[in-house]
Design a protein around this motif. Structure first.
Motif, PDB file in Angstrom:
ATOM      1  N   LEU A 421       0.781  -0.945   0.075  1.00  0.00           N
ATOM      2  CA  LEU A 421       0.302  -0.239  -0.318  1.00  0.00           C
ATOM      3  C   LEU A 421       0.834   1.234   0.055  1.00  0.00           C
ATOM      4  O   LEU A 421       0.919   1.784  -0.714  1.00  0.00           O
ATOM      5  CB  LEU A 421      -1.402  -0.055   1.106  1.00  0.00           C
ATOM      6  CG  LEU A 421      -2.167   0.680   1.006  1.00  0.00           C
ATOM      7  CD1 LEU A 421      -3.638   0.572   0.405  1.00  0.00           C
ATOM      8  CD2 LEU A 421      -2.523   0.896   2.368  1.00  0.00           C
ATOM      9  N   MET A 422       1.790   1.838   1.052  1.00  0.00           N
ATOM     10  CA  MET A 422       2.897   1.960   0.985  1.00  0.00           C
ATOM     11  C   MET A 422       3.560   2.879  -0.566  1.00  0.00           C
ATOM     12  O   MET A 422       3.895   3.329  -1.512  1.00  0.00           O
ATOM     13  CB  MET A 422       4.309   1.926   2.037  1.00  0.00           C
ATOM     14  CG  MET A 422       5.016   2.651   2.282  1.00  0.00           C
ATOM     15  SD  MET A 422       6.148   2.804   3.518  1.00  0.00           S
ATOM     16  CE  MET A 422       7.095   1.871   2.670  1.00  0.00           C
ATOM     17  N   LEU A 423       3.797   1.811  -0.920  1.00  0.00           N
ATOM     18  CA  LEU A 423       4.376   2.328  -2.598  1.00  0.00           C
ATOM     19  C   LEU A 423       3.707   2.248  -3.475  1.00  0.00           C
ATOM     20  O   LEU A 423       3.922   3.463  -4.249  1.00  0.00           O
ATOM     21  CB  LEU A 423       4.914   0.477  -2.861  1.00  0.00           C
ATOM     22  CG  LEU A 423       6.173   0.033  -2.338  1.00  0.00           C
ATOM     23  CD1 LEU A 423       6.278  -1.447  -3.005  1.00  0.00           C
ATOM     24  CD2 LEU A 423       7.055   0.832  -2.264  1.00  0.00           C
ATOM     25  N   LEU A 424       2.356   1.763  -3.517  1.00  0.00           N
ATOM     26  CA  LEU A 424       1.139   2.364  -4.519  1.00  0.00           C
ATOM     27  C   LEU A 424       1.150   3.832  -4.381  1.00  0.00           C
ATOM     28  O   LEU A 424       0.391   4.990  -5.476  1.00  0.00           O
ATOM     29  CB  LEU A 424       0.140   1.898  -4.266  1.00  0.00           C
ATOM     30  CG  LEU A 424       0.060   0.019  -5.061  1.00  0.00           C
ATOM     31  CD1 LEU A 424      -1.051  -0.540  -4.822  1.00  0.00           C
ATOM     32  CD2 LEU A 424       0.440   0.202  -6.333  1.00  0.00           C
ATOM     33  N   TYR A 425       1.037   4.568  -2.963  1.00  0.00           N
ATOM     34  CA  TYR A 425       0.397   5.747  -2.504  1.00  0.00           C
ATOM     35  C   TYR A 425       1.492   6.056  -2.713  1.00  0.00           C
ATOM     36  O   TYR A 425       1.220   8.225  -3.239  1.00  0.00           O
ATOM     37  CB  TYR A 425      -0.318   6.022  -0.988  1.00  0.00           C
ATOM     38  CG  TYR A 425      -1.784   5.642  -0.790  1.00  0.00           C
ATOM     39  CD1 TYR A 425      -2.430   6.043  -1.596  1.00  0.00           C
ATOM     40  CD2 TYR A 425      -1.825   3.999  -0.103  1.00  0.00           C
ATOM     41  CE1 TYR A 425      -3.673   6.226  -2.048  1.00  0.00           C
ATOM     42  CE2 TYR A 425      -3.313   3.743   0.148  1.00  0.00           C
ATOM     43  CZ  TYR A 425      -4.214   4.427  -1.037  1.00  0.00           C
ATOM     44  OH  TYR A 425      -5.698   5.127  -0.780  1.00  0.00           O
ATOM     45  N   GLY A 426       2.883   5.836  -2.000  1.00  0.00           N
ATOM     46  CA  GLY A 426       3.780   6.666  -2.850  1.00  0.00           C
ATOM     47  C   GLY A 426       3.599   7.211  -3.754  1.00  0.00           C
ATOM     48  O   GLY A 426       4.576   7.992  -4.435  1.00  0.00           O
ATOM     49  N   LYS A 427       4.017   5.605  -5.103  1.00  0.00           N
ATOM     50  CA  LYS A 427       3.664   6.269  -6.534  1.00  0.00           C
ATOM     51  C   LYS A 427       3.255   7.990  -6.817  1.00  0.00           C
ATOM     52  O   LYS A 427       3.601   8.833  -7.689  1.00  0.00           O
ATOM     53  CB  LYS A 427       3.739   5.450  -7.481  1.00  0.00           C
ATOM     54  CG  LYS A 427       3.814   5.421  -8.345  1.00  0.00           C
ATOM     55  CD  LYS A 427       3.433   4.372  -9.330  1.00  0.00           C
ATOM     56  CE  LYS A 427       3.673   4.443 -10.798  1.00  0.00           C
ATOM     57  NZ  LYS A 427       2.953   3.477 -12.056  1.00  0.00           N
TER      58      LYS A 427
END
Length: 831
Positions: A421-427
């Motif tokens: 989830l962190m990767l997706l929102y980070g992008k």
């Protein structure tokens, strides 16, 4: 397969394996260590007619085992790896259109099966070393069994040298069990006494020194983790090659253990070396008897590695490494008596694991309840509920348990749902590179080597080290006390995440360290923490306490996100965290906040506040105005109930009245109200009209309970009450003596004996129905006798009392016949 394969013990049962798979959907192969099952069986089955040209896929529990099994099979048939035999592991694969046997790790297989739910091009799935029972292997088997319901041509074979074969065969629908011998030479086992308190490091070092001095051949040492390996490695000296072997070690360093060298090798390994590996030259095994396993705490919601004793099955597997190529020796660093008390097998990971990744994969599969699938050991319901709650909090599933759009994307990434989830929102927010680096940092051990090198728990210090490594190289990083090889690995892993997410370096800058807290809060909303004023302690949004190391500069932050912490009984210790500001919480994480108008009883008063909270954290409080009187009244009455009726202004006068009314109620319940404490507390409607705008116990103390209770009676009843319950008794002496009315007791008249001379009957109340208990007093007003029958006292007891009192009070009047005597309030009656 026409290539001539080495003659290994597995050859004796190959016909049974071929026949079993031809006739059945599934078989179980229980073959001993060294039998050749991992490398020979897939090669023999590659041309079986029932495969119909489909591939064989073999699951291995570890990446090293997958790579080496594929390499060994390729070598046996004289082919290059990636052609007929290939492998696919995390961030690495060697396969082609010609690949007929693919060796994969269990996690990789989950992604394969999710992308191809029918396994259309797979004819046989082999589970190797199944006794390790990772949560991923259990999930993979459950999904394969589900596919078999639709595909009767899909075969399953489960292999291990040590497992509960009957239990496995049962879940496979009564599959046949084929047993095979191994090629293990005799291994002499020595149990060593505990000769050091620093276990296992010092004991292991001494065992290695002993073996180097008296044995020949290379030594394989089993230790619980990388930390112990490094501690031992630093103290092994002499003309030997000391090589570490653990999962996070770079691939080129792992491969060094298989190289032929002139020097004697001492290989320090975690349980990664337990299975599917034959290392040339090993004749001695030194076994610490320990391993590290992840254990999830439902109380804290945290998963931590715990060092636990190995099982008997693991001990046999480890000892067998010494006898693969000839007679060997095994040193066990525990007593023989301890060995007998070890468990036969360790509990499968699914019993005590964080089930959030499992539930996410089941939802991707289309299963909302794990009970819809077949399990060797079903997931526990409490852990399933906790996993669902976390996925809801992360926004991966909605309140109905359905995958959200972001949840579908998170499930496709090879990471825990939090980090995915962190990767997706980070992008999405333009901080994808930072998110990838954070994920890689959290997925590996800490960059700092420990000791005095680690100055802070701040994850931004680690990001700074990665930047330093890129710009200045290993020397500068080493000077800062960090591990250069781990920097290289983390940066490589972060780049792999960038590749998966298609994040372009040129489109993003890397220096967004100040966004670390924001990104971590996406992954760990339950671990947003607030500092307790004036202390080093923090309260997490989950409600648990946590503490930073002494002197950590993160103490200056009012808020932080604790990404790594342990699950201490009272409070956890924070190892990795990032600072977060109130403004960032309000702006970027408003969806986690609840604004509640609270009208609460504090124990002494009603407080009306507007409270902004994040889980268990109170972010901000403000006084609440224009609260409805009804809410305040309701809260105040609840507070009275909690405190008890004794918090009101009870005086003797009001208690006397309460007692009178209650006695009347007991004799005539249809005419008089019940005013017992229990009834009054249960329904406070009798008090509510008098509360008005009161909000505190202090104000309640001003209420006149006597007037309030009396108002519950009509004027006529009030007059009647006075008649039924006189306040005083007119004694024969002429004195008016107060009658005491006590809750739950008979009325009491305390009177000196001389004042009641001549009284022939016991005083009564309530129209003569209730006798008064008389406390007869001496002239000094000390109790002499208690009676409820005055005539009986005069007749039977008074003569004795008279003798005693006359001796003590000779000046007072003590007649022989009290019934005919004149009552007096003086020493003697007037003449």
């Amino acid at each position: 397969m026409k290539t001539e394969l080495p003659n290994l013990p597995i050859h004796t049962v190959l016909p049974d394996i071929q026949y079993g798979l031809n006739k059945h959907q599934s078989i179980v192969l229980a073959a001993e260590t060294g039998s050749g099952k991992t490398t020979i069986v897939p090669l023999v089955l590659i041309d079986e007619p029932w495969l119909g040209g489909k591939k064989i896929i073999m699951l291995e529990p570890r990446r090293l085992a997958a790579r080496m099994a594929a390499k060994r099979m390729s070598d046996l048939i004289g082919d290059t790896i990636g052609n007929t035999i290939g492998y696919r592991i995390r961030f690495d694969k060697k396969v082609s259109g010609n690949t007929k046997i693919e060796v994969v790790t269990e996690g990789t297989f989950i992604r394969i099966i999710q992308n191809d739910p029918e396994l259309a091009n797979i004819g046989l799935v082999i589970f190797d070393e199944f006794h390790l029972r990772s949560i991923q292997s259990d999930l993979a088997l459950a999904l394969c069994l589900d596919i078999q319901q639709l595909r009767d041509d899909l075969k399953i074979m489960i292999m291990s040298a040590s497992m509960d074969s009957s239990k496995v065969a049962e879940i496979l629908g009564g599959a046949p069990v084929i047993s095979g011998k191994g090629r293990c030479f005799p291994v002499t086992t020595h149990y060593l006494k505990r000769f050091s308190s620093d276990y296992p490091v010092q004991r292991t070092i001494k065992a290695i020194q002993r073996s180097l001095a008296q044995d020949t051949g290379d030594i394989l040492v089993f230790l619980p983790g990388a930390g112990e390996i490094k501690a031992v490695q630093g103290q092994i000296t002499g003309d030997v090659l000391c090589l570490p072997l653990y999962g996070n070690l770079p691939q080129e360093k792992q491969d060094r253990i298989f190289a032929v060298t002139a020097k004697r090798k001492v290989i320090l390994a975690t349980p990664i070396a337990e299975t599917s590996l034959t290392i040339e030259g090993i004749t001695v095994v030194i076994d610490s008897g320990l391993m590290k396993v992840p254990q999830f705490s439902p109380t804290s919601g945290l998963t931590a590695l715990h060092t636990v004793p190995i099982s008997k099955a693991s001990a046999e597997q480890r000892a067998g490494r010494a006898g693969r190529l000839g007679p060997g020796i095994c040193y066990r660093l525990w007593l023989e008596s301890e060995h007998h008390s070890k468990a036969d097998f360790l509990a499968p990971e699914i019993i005590g694991a964080d089930l959030a990744p499992l539930i996410l994969q089941l939802l991707r599969w289309g299963v909302s309840d794990p009970k819809e699938l077949q399990w060797l050991d079903p997931p526990r319901e409490g852990a399933v509920l906790q996993a669902r709650e976390l996925l809801i909090q992360l926004g991966i599933i909605d309140l109905k348990g359905t995958l959200t759009d972001i949840g579908k994307k998170a499930g496709a990434l090879p990471l825990h749902p939090r980090l995915a989830l962190m990767l997706l929102y980070g992008k999405q927010q333009g901080h994808g590179i930072l998110a990838c680096r954070l994920a890689a940092l959290l997925h590996n051990r800490d960059l700092f080597r420990g000791g005095n090198a680690q100055q802070s728990s701040d994850i931004e210090d680690r990001l700074d080290i990665l930047d330093l490594f890129e710009k200045e190289g290993a020397t500068m990083v080493r000077a800062r006390g960090a591990d250069p090889s781990l920097c290289r690995r983390i940066l490589k892993e972060a780049l792999q995440y960038q590749h998966i997410l298609k994040i372009n370096d040129k489109e993003e800058t890397k220096s967004h360290f100040h966004e670390s807290g924001n990104l971590l809060a996406i992954a760990y909303p339950d671990r947003i923490a607030m500092r307790t004023t004036g202390t080093s302690q923090h309260l997490l949004a989950s409600g648990r306490g946590a503490i930073l190391p002494e002197g950590d500069h993160l103490h200056r932050a009012d808020f932080l996100v604790a990404a790594h912490l342990d699950g201490g009984k009272k409070q956890g210790r924070i190892f990795l965290a990032a600072a977060l500001t109130l403004e960032e919480i309000l702006f970027s994480h408003a969806h986690l906040l609840t604004n509640e108008e609270r009208v609460e009883w504090t124990g002494s008063r009603v407080e009306c506040q507007s409270v902004l909270s994040l889980g268990s954290l109170t972010i901000k409080k403000e006084a609440l105005v224009n609260v409805s009187p009804e809410r305040i009244l309701h809260c105040l009455t609840e507070g009275i109930r909690q405190s008890g009726l004794h918090c009101l202004n009870w005086q003797q006068k009001s208690r006397d009245l309460q007692t009178k009314i209650q006695i009347a109620h007991e004799f005539a319940p249809d005419q008089w109200p019940d005013v017992s404490d229990q009834t009054l507390a249960k329904d406070l409607s009798w008090l509510e009209p008098y509360i008005g705008s009161l909000t505190s116990l202090k104000q309640l103390k001003k209420l006149d309970l006597h007037t309030i209770l009396l108002s519950r009676l009509s004027w006529k009843k009030q007059q009647k009450l006075d008649d039924l319950f006189p306040s005083h008794y007119s004694a024969p002496s002429g004195s008016r003596i107060k009658i005491q009315y006590l809750p739950g007791e008979a009325p009491v008249l305390a009177v000196r004996i001389q004042e009641i001379f001549g009284a022939t009957e016991t005083p009564t109340i309530f129209d003569g129905k209730i006798p008064v208990t008389i406390h007869l007093l001496s002239p000094a007003r000390r109790p002499v006798q208690v009676t409820g029958d005055l005539p009986s006292f005069w007749k039977n007891t008074y003569p004795e009392v008279k003798k005693e009192l006359a001796g003590r009070y000779p000046k007072h009047y003590w007649p022989d016949n009290p019934l005919l005597a004149q009552a007096t309030a003086r020493c003697k009656p007037r003449r």
